[in-house]
Design an enzyme around this catalytic site. Structure first.
Site, PDB file in Angstrom:
ATOM      1  N   ASP A 137      14.842  10.875  -9.860  1.00  0.00           N
ATOM      2  CA  ASP A 137      16.349  11.663  -9.163  1.00  0.00           C
ATOM      3  C   ASP A 137      16.985  12.026  -7.486  1.00  0.00           C
ATOM      4  O   ASP A 137      17.297  10.810  -6.966  1.00  0.00           O
ATOM      5  CB  ASP A 137      17.281  13.135 -10.175  1.00  0.00           C
ATOM      6  N   LYS A 148       3.153   4.607  -0.998  1.00  0.00           N
ATOM      7  CA  LYS A 148       2.983   5.912  -2.658  1.00  0.00           C
ATOM      8  C   LYS A 148       4.147   6.228  -2.588  1.00  0.00           C
ATOM      9  O   LYS A 148       4.291   7.549  -1.474  1.00  0.00           O
ATOM     10  CB  LYS A 148       2.009   5.743  -2.254  1.00  0.00           C
ATOM     11  N   HIS A 151       1.318  -1.108  -0.038  1.00  0.00           N
ATOM     12  CA  HIS A 151      -0.076  -0.231   0.110  1.00  0.00           C
ATOM     13  C   HIS A 151       1.016   1.075  -0.219  1.00  0.00           C
ATOM     14  O   HIS A 151       0.020   2.092   0.181  1.00  0.00           O
ATOM     15  CB  HIS A 151      -1.035  -0.068   1.545  1.00  0.00           C
TER      16      HIS A 151
END
Length: 548
Positions: free
Chosen positions: A166, A161, A159
């Site tokens: 870079d 995110k 779950h």
């Protein structure tokens, strides 16, 4: 600039300052700490701003892109095209994607979100495009086969995110699909810090070694064919050696032709590319059993690899040189034995500080789109000493599960029942006057111009301050599921910078723009009545080992 060993909150209360210094001392022992200038934190406001930033960062990345998400929407052709264009424009660019296998493979093999990613591997090669898919060890083979597709996801998902480019990284609760780019409100913090970007890239890399790898189906077919051909050649050589006699060339050619015909017939059945566009493999090079075949040994390996990353190597010493510190907090309960996850312990430590008498003038705001806090979080919310506490959650009309088919369609009503129970606990704890529950609504799911609400996090304003100096942002919904089944990642930010505090105040203000207070009586009204069917479904999910 703070000169103490921890950043000092701007407060007129010496006791509250002492409490917060004690908090950061405890956090230093729990999780890695990164120092950052407040100007290097950007707070994005809307889904469209998140999407445009995401695409721009992909286009301008020079060496690496690393995306860790629940899933990428199968219709996200523009996002895939943006990645493709970036890879074409820069031969030095590499991209690594980590998602959840159960959620990512939802649908037929040709109709899931994995196919477009496999096409990138096919075009640019496995050295430049790496796609990994995590599967929970909670599931087991029997549940995976027997439980319906969407319901089986209730036993645990990847779950997290985290979106890196870079030396920058976005920490969010938003997935990579159309609604999160248009009309599903979430939170998005962009950090410009090489040290933090390296950390999150390393984390993804290690989690990738505990995940399945995706190949284009053509790659998979050729690999299997090569292996079969090699095995057949070895068998033939062994037969020649065993017989210890020269093979007649004509007989050998006839035998080989027969093998070719048999293989062609077999390949027509097994390797039908009209049905598949990708393959899911568990490479031997992982040096780890798969979560399906041997979950216990898999967890042992996962624990050994992940624990050094999520805990501080050495608690920091010496003065803080910058005005803001960031603690990455993880919840990896399915992969850790013993569970050394840091998110829930850190959050409870923070609420413990807010329970001190010195925090009587503090204020906090807590939000979760799916409001079902873990019992320990509920207790913490209703027992703080703060003068004002606000909870913001999605109204049923702003819940993405509204009118969904099957059991998931019952979730909005289930969250109504849970919100009512929360307010009852607040009343029993005698904090009803200090605590306000708000429901967020912007239109109604299924109607034009409707929005859904998916934001989660916490803001804390210390005594004597006008604006928050502490915030928590990331993927967690702070539920039983978050702390038992899913993988979560958050960042806890503590700042002394007045300008960043003002930006945090604006963030919590705009998230409340469409929020309206509701009372316990409101949730008991006839139109909000929760039926027996929903209550039974909640019990059944719990008995089967799942969670909301």
């Amino acid at each position: 600039m703070a000169t103490e060993s921890n950043p000092r909150p701007s407060s007129t209360s010496t006791s509250s300052t002492t409490a917060m210094l004690d908090l950061t001392d405890k956090l230093d022992k729990m999780a890695p700490r990164f120092e950052i200038d407040a100007k290097d934190i950007q707070i994005l406001e809307t889904p469209s701003q998140f999407y445009e930033t995401l695409k721009n960062k992909i286009r301008t990345a020079q060496t690496r892109i690393f995306l860790t998400t629940l899933y990428i929407g199968k219709e996200e052709t523009e996002l895939i095209s943006t990645i493709r264009e970036a890879l074409l424009a820069n031969p030095n660019l590499k991209i690594t994607i980590l998602a959840d296998l159960l959620r990512g493979s939802r649908g037929s093999p040709k109709n899931s979100c994995i196919g477009p990613l496999a096409s990138l591997i096919k075009e640019f090669g496995k050295e430049r495009v790496i796609v990994r898919m995590y599967q929970t060890p909670n599931l087991g083979i029997i549940r995976k086969i027997m439980v319906p597709e969407r319901i089986v996801e209730g036993w645990g998902l990847q779950h997290i995110k985290i979106y890196g480019f870079d030396d920058e990284v976005i920490v969010s609760g938003a997935n990579l699909s159309n609604e999160y780019f248009t009309n599903r409100q979430d939170r998005y913090h962009l950090y410009s810090s090489k040290e933090m970007a390296d950390y999150f890239a390393d984390f993804q890399s290690v989690l990738g070694t505990l995940s399945y790898i995706i190949h284009p189906y053509t790659f998979h077919v050729e690999r299997i064919k090569d292996a079969v051909a090699k095995e057949e050649a070895e068998e033939r050589e062994a037969e020649i050696e065993w017989n210890d006699e020269r093979v007649d060339p004509e007989e050998e050619e006839e035998r080989l032709q027969q093998l070719r015909e048999e293989r062609e017939a077999r390949d027509t059945v097994l390797f039908d590319e009209s049905a598949y566009d990708h393959a899911v493999d568990w490479p031997i090079a992982q040096k780890c059993p798969s979560p399906s075949m041997d979950p216990d040994d898999y967890i042992k390996v996962a624990n050994k690899r992940l624990t050094p990353l999520i805990l501080p190597k050495n608690p920091p010493t010496g003065p803080v040189q910058k005005d803001t510190v960031v603690y990455p907090l993880t919840q990896l309960t399915p992969l850790l034995r013993p569970d050394t996850s840091t998110e829930r312990p850190a959050l409870l430590t923070l609420f413990g500080a807010l329970a001190q008498p010195s925090m009587a003038e503090a204020r906090w705001l807590f939000t979760a789109g799916y409001f079902n806090p873990h019992p320990s979080i509920t207790r913490a919310l209703v027992t703080t000493a703060a003068s004002q506490g606000t909870v913001v959650t999605a109204s049923p009309e702003a819940n993405g599960f509204l009118n969904s088919a099957g059991v998931s369609g019952m979730l909005p009503a289930a969250y109504t029942l849970l919100a009512r129970r929360f307010l009852r606990k607040a009343r029993h704890a005698e904090c009803g006057e200090q605590l306000t529950l708000k429901e967020w609504r912007r239109g109604t799911v299924g109607q034009p111009d409707r929005w859904t609400y998916h934001a989660k996090g916490l803001w804390v304003t210390l005594p004597g301050d006008n604006d928050p100096s502490i915030t928590l942002v990331g993927s967690s919904n702070y539920t039983k599921r978050s702390y038992k089944l899913d993988l979560e990642m958050n960042t806890l930010v503590i700042t002394t910078n007045p300008e960043l505090k003002q930006r945090l105040a604006k963030e919590q203000a705009w998230l409340q723009e469409y929020a309206t207070p509701v009372s316990e009586q409101d949730l008991k009204s006839p139109e909000r009545k929760v039926g027996l069917r929903v209550r039974l479904a909640m019990i059944l999910v719990s008995l089967l080992g799942g969670a909301l």
